[in-house]
Design a protein around this motif. Structure first.
Motif, PDB file in Angstrom:
ATOM      1  N   SER A 110     -56.663  16.242   6.552  1.00  0.00           N
ATOM      2  CA  SER A 110     -56.850  15.308   7.677  1.00  0.00           C
ATOM      3  C   SER A 110     -57.448  15.944   8.920  1.00  0.00           C
ATOM      4  O   SER A 110     -57.605  15.280   9.943  1.00  0.00           O
ATOM      5  CB  SER A 110     -55.498  14.672   8.054  1.00  0.00           C
ATOM      6  OG  SER A 110     -54.926  14.018   6.953  1.00  0.00           O
ATOM      7  N   LEU A 111     -57.786  17.228   8.846  1.00  0.00           N
ATOM      8  CA  LEU A 111     -58.239  17.921  10.054  1.00  0.00           C
ATOM      9  C   LEU A 111     -59.611  17.422  10.507  1.00  0.00           C
ATOM     10  O   LEU A 111     -59.853  17.240  11.704  1.00  0.00           O
ATOM     11  CB  LEU A 111     -58.291  19.435   9.785  1.00  0.00           C
ATOM     12  CG  LEU A 111     -58.114  20.341  11.010  1.00  0.00           C
ATOM     13  CD1 LEU A 111     -56.834  19.999  11.741  1.00  0.00           C
ATOM     14  CD2 LEU A 111     -58.120  21.802  10.591  1.00  0.00           C
ATOM     15  N   THR A 112     -60.497  17.187   9.565  1.00  0.00           N
ATOM     16  CA  THR A 112     -61.825  16.681   9.930  1.00  0.00           C
ATOM     17  C   THR A 112     -61.722  15.306  10.583  1.00  0.00           C
ATOM     18  O   THR A 112     -62.416  15.010  11.571  1.00  0.00           O
ATOM     19  CB  THR A 112     -62.719  16.614   8.687  1.00  0.00           C
ATOM     20  OG1 THR A 112     -62.798  17.918   8.087  1.00  0.00           O
ATOM     21  CG2 THR A 112     -64.117  16.142   9.050  1.00  0.00           C
ATOM     22  N   ALA A 113     -60.847  14.459  10.037  1.00  0.00           N
ATOM     23  CA  ALA A 113     -60.660  13.127  10.621  1.00  0.00           C
ATOM     24  C   ALA A 113     -60.076  13.218  12.023  1.00  0.00           C
ATOM     25  O   ALA A 113     -60.431  12.426  12.911  1.00  0.00           O
ATOM     26  CB  ALA A 113     -59.743  12.293   9.719  1.00  0.00           C
ATOM     27  N   LEU A 114     -59.183  14.184  12.253  1.00  0.00           N
ATOM     28  CA  LEU A 114     -58.609  14.375  13.584  1.00  0.00           C
ATOM     29  C   LEU A 114     -59.691  14.766  14.587  1.00  0.00           C
ATOM     30  O   LEU A 114     -59.723  14.269  15.718  1.00  0.00           O
ATOM     31  CB  LEU A 114     -57.516  15.439  13.531  1.00  0.00           C
ATOM     32  CG  LEU A 114     -56.881  15.828  14.871  1.00  0.00           C
ATOM     33  CD1 LEU A 114     -56.165  14.629  15.494  1.00  0.00           C
ATOM     34  CD2 LEU A 114     -55.912  17.002  14.691  1.00  0.00           C
ATOM     35  N   PRO A 174     -47.486   7.503  15.925  1.00  0.00           N
ATOM     36  CA  PRO A 174     -46.834   7.521  14.607  1.00  0.00           C
ATOM     37  C   PRO A 174     -47.819   7.563  13.445  1.00  0.00           C
ATOM     38  O   PRO A 174     -47.574   8.252  12.452  1.00  0.00           O
ATOM     39  CB  PRO A 174     -46.016   6.223  14.612  1.00  0.00           C
ATOM     40  CG  PRO A 174     -45.790   5.923  16.053  1.00  0.00           C
ATOM     41  CD  PRO A 174     -47.005   6.413  16.778  1.00  0.00           C
ATOM     42  N   ALA A 175     -48.924   6.830  13.559  1.00  0.00           N
ATOM     43  CA  ALA A 175     -49.876   6.787  12.449  1.00  0.00           C
ATOM     44  C   ALA A 175     -50.454   8.176  12.162  1.00  0.00           C
ATOM     45  O   ALA A 175     -50.560   8.596  11.003  1.00  0.00           O
ATOM     46  CB  ALA A 175     -50.998   5.797  12.766  1.00  0.00           C
ATOM     47  N   TRP A 176     -50.826   8.880  13.220  1.00  0.00           N
ATOM     48  CA  TRP A 176     -51.378  10.221  13.027  1.00  0.00           C
ATOM     49  C   TRP A 176     -50.309  11.231  12.657  1.00  0.00           C
ATOM     50  O   TRP A 176     -50.546  12.146  11.866  1.00  0.00           O
ATOM     51  CB  TRP A 176     -52.120  10.667  14.282  1.00  0.00           C
ATOM     52  CG  TRP A 176     -53.523  10.184  14.326  1.00  0.00           C
ATOM     53  CD1 TRP A 176     -54.011   9.125  15.033  1.00  0.00           C
ATOM     54  CD2 TRP A 176     -54.621  10.708  13.589  1.00  0.00           C
ATOM     55  NE1 TRP A 176     -55.351   8.963  14.800  1.00  0.00           N
ATOM     56  CE2 TRP A 176     -55.765   9.931  13.910  1.00  0.00           C
ATOM     57  CE3 TRP A 176     -54.767  11.760  12.685  1.00  0.00           C
ATOM     58  CZ2 TRP A 176     -57.012  10.172  13.367  1.00  0.00           C
ATOM     59  CZ3 TRP A 176     -56.032  11.999  12.141  1.00  0.00           C
ATOM     60  CH2 TRP A 176     -57.131  11.219  12.482  1.00  0.00           C
ATOM     61  N   HIS A 177     -49.130  11.080  13.207  1.00  0.00           N
ATOM     62  CA  HIS A 177     -48.042  12.004  12.890  1.00  0.00           C
ATOM     63  C   HIS A 177     -47.689  11.970  11.402  1.00  0.00           C
ATOM     64  O   HIS A 177     -47.448  13.009  10.776  1.00  0.00           O
ATOM     65  CB  HIS A 177     -46.817  11.677  13.739  1.00  0.00           C
ATOM     66  CG  HIS A 177     -45.666  12.616  13.516  1.00  0.00           C
ATOM     67  ND1 HIS A 177     -45.671  13.912  13.979  1.00  0.00           N
ATOM     68  CD2 HIS A 177     -44.489  12.458  12.854  1.00  0.00           C
ATOM     69  CE1 HIS A 177     -44.553  14.514  13.636  1.00  0.00           C
ATOM     70  NE2 HIS A 177     -43.811  13.646  12.953  1.00  0.00           N
ATOM     71  N   SER A 178     -47.676  10.793  10.837  1.00  0.00           N
ATOM     72  CA  SER A 178     -47.353  10.662   9.416  1.00  0.00           C
ATOM     73  C   SER A 178     -48.511  11.093   8.524  1.00  0.00           C
ATOM     74  O   SER A 178     -48.313  11.462   7.368  1.00  0.00           O
ATOM     75  CB  SER A 178     -46.970   9.217   9.101  1.00  0.00           C
ATOM     76  OG  SER A 178     -48.046   8.329   9.406  1.00  0.00           O
ATOM     77  N   ARG A 179     -49.711  11.075   9.065  1.00  0.00           N
ATOM     78  CA  ARG A 179     -50.889  11.421   8.267  1.00  0.00           C
ATOM     79  C   ARG A 179     -51.067  12.930   8.111  1.00  0.00           C
ATOM     80  O   ARG A 179     -51.624  13.404   7.115  1.00  0.00           O
ATOM     81  CB  ARG A 179     -52.122  10.818   8.947  1.00  0.00           C
ATOM     82  CG  ARG A 179     -53.408  10.979   8.189  1.00  0.00           C
ATOM     83  CD  ARG A 179     -54.522  10.219   8.901  1.00  0.00           C
ATOM     84  NE  ARG A 179     -55.805  10.415   8.231  1.00  0.00           N
ATOM     85  CZ  ARG A 179     -56.938   9.851   8.619  1.00  0.00           C
ATOM     86  NH1 ARG A 179     -56.946   9.028   9.677  1.00  0.00           N
ATOM     87  NH2 ARG A 179     -58.073  10.083   7.970  1.00  0.00           N
TER      88      ARG A 179
END
Length: 974
Positions: A552-556, A932-937
């Motif tokens: 998920s790092l690229t999406a972040l 929350p959405a990013w934390h869980s991802r």
């Protein structure tokens, strides 16, 4: 007041005693909390509160809990009411604090002038120290305005006394010469030339520096007065004069002008002497290097190396014995052809005595035709000394050369008492000593001079010979703490070592045995490490397996680029300052400050941006903010200096540590990695060198970066300078709250002496060794021959513990000098190089380093996790290096100045700009990941690879606009 308190601090400073509770009996319940807070705050800070916002929440809640009252009671407490003022008087009486009188003010002023300001303490630092004095004297702490007025008045009186003392010791002729220098008349040297650094190595640079040194020496400055003063106290005045033009210096009253110039010229004299020594060292080095390069170029044109010479010699000998009567062409040529024998002869000539003679012939030609004109000028201007009689022959040889500099005699009889032993190396005596027609030995004059200069260069580099009046090349005894014998036990305690050498040695021996035993038992089961039997390269380590890609790092990164698209790098710098306030560290070096702080802040940010991006001040001047180039240049000269930049960098680094969310970045680390990066630079100076590995002229910047991309220290170094010294300096001198106990380096940042000093200073040196295959383990004692059978292939001799025991006190003395900062680490480590291998302390440090390195190698070979940890740490530094070119893009990324000070300021401004980027990115990343959405991802692999040093959403180019009212949309952090 600080906002974050731990439990121990609250218990120490904010717990009410029985006597404190007794004071509350005659007070209304609603005033209990307000009175108690005033009492404890005064005991902690020496000041009374004036507003409710002056106290942070943790102490307030801690005191309220002890009183069993609500925190809301504090909001109704009126500090300025009659009750509030009466409480203050009662607290003063309870604590035995007297009202401030004129007598107390005079005593405070005397204390500042006699004990504080002569140490180089600034006005702001003196204000911070004032609390301890008033507390000790049990005198009421004055208001901020009164305190600042008292401190400034005392500083003015101290300064006047100091200036008058200098004026009294200056001769009238010296004052006249100073005026001539400022007036730029023929009888003196122009002031601008005195301020200039040495140019590149050459005759013009030498003559210019010698002329400047002779001018300063002719003034007969009061050296004794300056040498007894604290260097920090003098540095402020030196920076003040350095930032002013000749016209501005002339505007000062005579009693200030001559004193300031005296301090400035005292500093310049030391710098000029150091510069001349550097010129001399590089001249002698260039003589040899150019000669070898020229000769090798000639040899390589028709040279091919012969391999397998031992086998070839055996075959030739065998063929000759089988046919001793045969011709060479019939017997030898079938085994080794004519071409092979010619190459063998050329190879011998390129490595034997013939090679050295040819090199010396080229050196002689260069020296006699060119360099001989400048070297005598340097030797005449400098006074060489040594505290070791072993090196006296070199000094006698220098005296002979100076005494006979006008003698044109080419050959000198050997019986004239010219020193040979201890001056001329054995392999060079054949080119220095020749026979005349009668078979008598005589000395070749020019060859002798060359060998003397080479010997002097070697002794200067390791400081066995030093120079009067120098700074870097001063008497090495001055590098050590003068009070070591008086405070010996305190210094041992500070380093954490026993004063008993046997106890110190026993601990290391036990650690060595334990580490060797663990590795010996584990190596048969270690599938990643193999011990081979193939000559010198006996260790083989399997490379790491590739780690999983973070999903998920690229999406972040795309999310951050979408929320803050093309954020201006100037806005990043501005945002960091508005949140942290690092521009408060930039104070004028002049005697007063006229600019209002808001205007100064704008100009400082533009200056720092222009310097940090290397675009320059002209490129960021004008535009829509209306600040001219001259205004920026004024701020740059008066406000921007190394100490302020380092303090600003430290404040931003500490801010990063404080805002970090442990759920995102993990717990705080005590490990740091360091490495260097080459930058191109102008070459008309002594700092720029040709880099032997990367090629091209330039300088090196040595970075210290912790595991989450926060750089805590940076240094500008020569390409040939010691990375070990830079590594130690960064650990000891960084201006942050971080404590370092693990230091990662590459192969160039380690040595046996480095392992020894790191152990003495109390942190682990963890290098990534390129030549791991050839490493050896040392034995803890001579009886351990059969104790580690699985490690026999890589074991060598035992450690010489007796030598360590004999030199234990000296080793601790040098380690103390490093920690206390009495000398630069590079100045200390100059003494402990292979050029000074006979120094007993060097040999002891080398033995201690071998022991500590053996312990490290056992851990390194036995633990793949440790190898990964070191590799990850060094990868963070490589990532930091990759961002340098993105920020420092101006002028092709080249340090476009020949002034050493400007070079250092450019590097520090780059450091500040890049660490501000890390600070703002940390806030941005945390704001996204709190959702929350990013934390869980996010997965574990994402957090492992997460770095705040990203810049795909940053724009360092374009129109430079500075709007102080426009903020980045990041939530405020308490």
């Amino acid at each position: 007041m600080k906002k974050v308190w731990d439990t121990d601090e609250l218990a120490t400073h904010w717990c009410l005693t029985f006597e404190d509770h007794h004071l509350l009996k005659n007070k209304l319940l609603k005033n209990h909390l307000g009175f108690s807070i005033q009492l404890k705050h005064f005991q902690y800070s020496g000041k009374f509160l004036h507003t409710h916002s002056d106290i942070s929440t943790p102490p307030l809640e801690h005191v309220a809990e002890q009183l069993n009252v609500s925190v809301s009671d504090f909001e109704s407490y009126d500090f300025n009411s009659r009750t509030g003022r009466r409480h203050c008087i009662e607290i003063l009486n309870y604590l035995g604090i007297q009202r401030l009188t004129s007598t107390d003010k005079d005593a405070f002023s005397d204390w500042l002038r006699q004990e504080i300001f002569h140490q180089g303490t600034t006005i702001s630092e003196a204000i911070e120290l004032a609390y301890d004095w008033f507390k000790k004297q049990k005198v009421e702490y004055p208001t901020e305005a009164v305190l600042e007025r008292l401190v400034r008045s005392a500083f003015y009186r101290y300064e006047q006394e100091f200036f008058n003392q200098i004026i009294r010791e200056l001769r009238p002729s010296a004052k006249d010469k100073m005026d001539h220098c400022l007036e730029n008349v023929e009888r003196g040297i122009e002031f601008g030339r005195l301020k200039a650094d040495p140019g590149r190595v050459g005759l013009e640079s030498v003559l210019a520096e010698v002329e400047k040194l002779h001018f300063i020496q002719s003034l007969d400055l009061p050296q004794g007065l300056f040498q007894t003063c604290n260097i920090k106290a003098l540095t402020h005045y030196y920076q003040r004069v350095s930032s002013e033009s000749a016209w501005r210096v002339k505007e000062h009253p005579p009693e200030i002008r001559y004193a300031l110039l005296g301090v400035f010229l005292f500093f310049r004299q030391r710098e000029i002497i150091d510069g001349l020594i550097e010129l001399f060292i590089q001249i002698v080095h260039r003589l040899t290097v150019k000669a070898e390069r020229k000769l090798i170029k000639e040899l390589l044109s028709d040279f091919r190396k012969v391999h397998g010479k031992s086998t070839l010699l055996f075959r030739i000998a065998e063929a000759a014995l089988l046919n001793p009567e045969g011709r060479v062409k019939d017997v030898v040529y079938p085994v080794a052809g004519e071409n092979v024998l010619q190459n063998l002869l050329k190879e011998f000539k390129s490595s034997g005595p013939g090679y050295r003679q040819q090199v010396h012939k080229i050196i002689r030609s260069s020296y006699g035709n060119h360099y001989r004109r400048m070297v005598p000028k340097i030797l005449e201007a400098l006074s060489f000394c040594s505290g070791n009689t072993q090196h006296r022959p070199v000094l006698e040889a220098l005296e002979w050369i100076q005494h006979n500099r006008d003698n044109s005699q080419r050959f000198i009889p050997l019986d004239e008492g010219i020193p040979i032993d201890g001056v001329i190396r054995k392999q060079d005596q054949e080119v220095v000593l020749e026979e005349d027609a009668q078979g008598r030995e005589r000395i070749n004059r020019i060859n002798y001079e060359i060998c003397v200069l080479q010997a002097l260069r070697d002794k200067l580099r390791c400081k066995e010979i030093w120079v009067m009046g120098a700074d870097k090349f001063r008497n090495p005894d001055e590098d050590l703490p003068a009070d070591f014998e008086d405070k010996r036990e305190d210094y041992y305690l500070d380093l954490g070592h026993s004063t008993d050498s046997s106890e110190f040695i026993e601990k290391i021996q036990e650690r060595m045995r334990s580490a060797l035993t663990e590795l010996d038992e584990g190596i048969p089961r270690n599938q990643k490490v193999r011990l081979l039997n193939r000559g010198k390269k006996n260790i083989s380590i399997t490379p790491f397996e590739a780690q999983e890609e973070p999903p998920s790092l690229t999406a972040l990164k795309r999310e951050i680029a979408g929320r803050w698209p093309m954020t201006s790098l100037l806005d990043v710098l501005k945002e960091a300052d508005l949140r942290v306030g690092f521009t408060d560290h930039f104070k004028t070096v002049a005697d007063r400050e006229i600019l209002d702080r808001q205007s100064l802040q704008r100009r400082l940010l533009l200056c720092l941006y222009g310097m940090g991006t290397n675009t320059g001040l002209k490129r960021v001047s004008g535009n829509r903010h209306g600040i001219s180039y001259k205004e920026l240049l004024h701020v740059r000269r008066r406000y921007v200096h190394k100490a302020a930049l380092r303090n600003a960098i430290g404040q931003v680094a500490n801010a990063i540590f404080s805002i970090r969310n442990a759920d995102v970045w993990g717990e705080g680390s005590t490990s740091c990695a360091s490495d260097s990066k080459k930058f191109g630079s102008w070459d008309q100076n002594l700092m720029t060198e040709w880099h032997i590995r990367y090629g091209g002229r330039g300088v090196m910047i040595y970075w210290h970066v912790e595991k989450k991309s926060t750089c805590i220290y940076s240094q500008l170094k020569r390409c040939s300078s010691s990375e070990v010294a830079a590594m130690i300096e960064g650990v000891l001198r960084h201006c942050t709250d971080m404590t370092i106990d693990r230091q990662y380096v590459d192969s160039h940042g380690q040595s046996e002496v480095a392992f020894a000093f790191c152990h003495l200073l109390g942190f682990d040196l963890l290098p990534r060794l390129k030549a791991i295959a050839t490493q050896k383990l040392y034995r803890p004692d001579g009886d351990a021959t059969e104790a580690f059978p699985n490690l026999e292939r890589i074991m060598t001799r035992p450690i010489n513990w007796e030598l360590i025991s004999q030199q234990y006190d000296e080793m601790v003395k040098y380690a103390t000098a490093l920690k206390q900062g009495t000398a630069n680490p590079e100045a200390i480590l100059r003494r402990f190089t292979r050029n000074n291998i006979q120094h007993p302390t060097y040999r002891a440090l080398s033995e201690l380093g071998k022991a500590v390195k053996t312990i490290f190698l056992c851990r390194y070979l036995g633990s793949e996790a440790l190898r990964q940890e070191i590799n990850e740490g060094l990868n963070v530094v490589e990532n930091w290096n990759s961002a340098n070119s993105f920020i420092f893009y101006g002028k092709g990324g080249e340090v476009a100045t020949n002034r050493l000070e400007d070079q250092e300021l450019s590097v520090l401004a780059l450091h500040l700009l890049q660490i501000c980027l890390v600070y703002v990115n940390t806030l941005m990343i945390q704001q996204v990941l709190t959702e929350p959405a990013w934390h869980s991802r996010m997965k574990q692999e994402d957090y492992r690879a997460l770095s705040p040093l990203i810049y795909n959403h940053i724009n360092p180019y374009g129109i430079f606009e500075l709007d102080m009212d426009l903020r980045l949309p990041i939530e405020l952090v308490a």
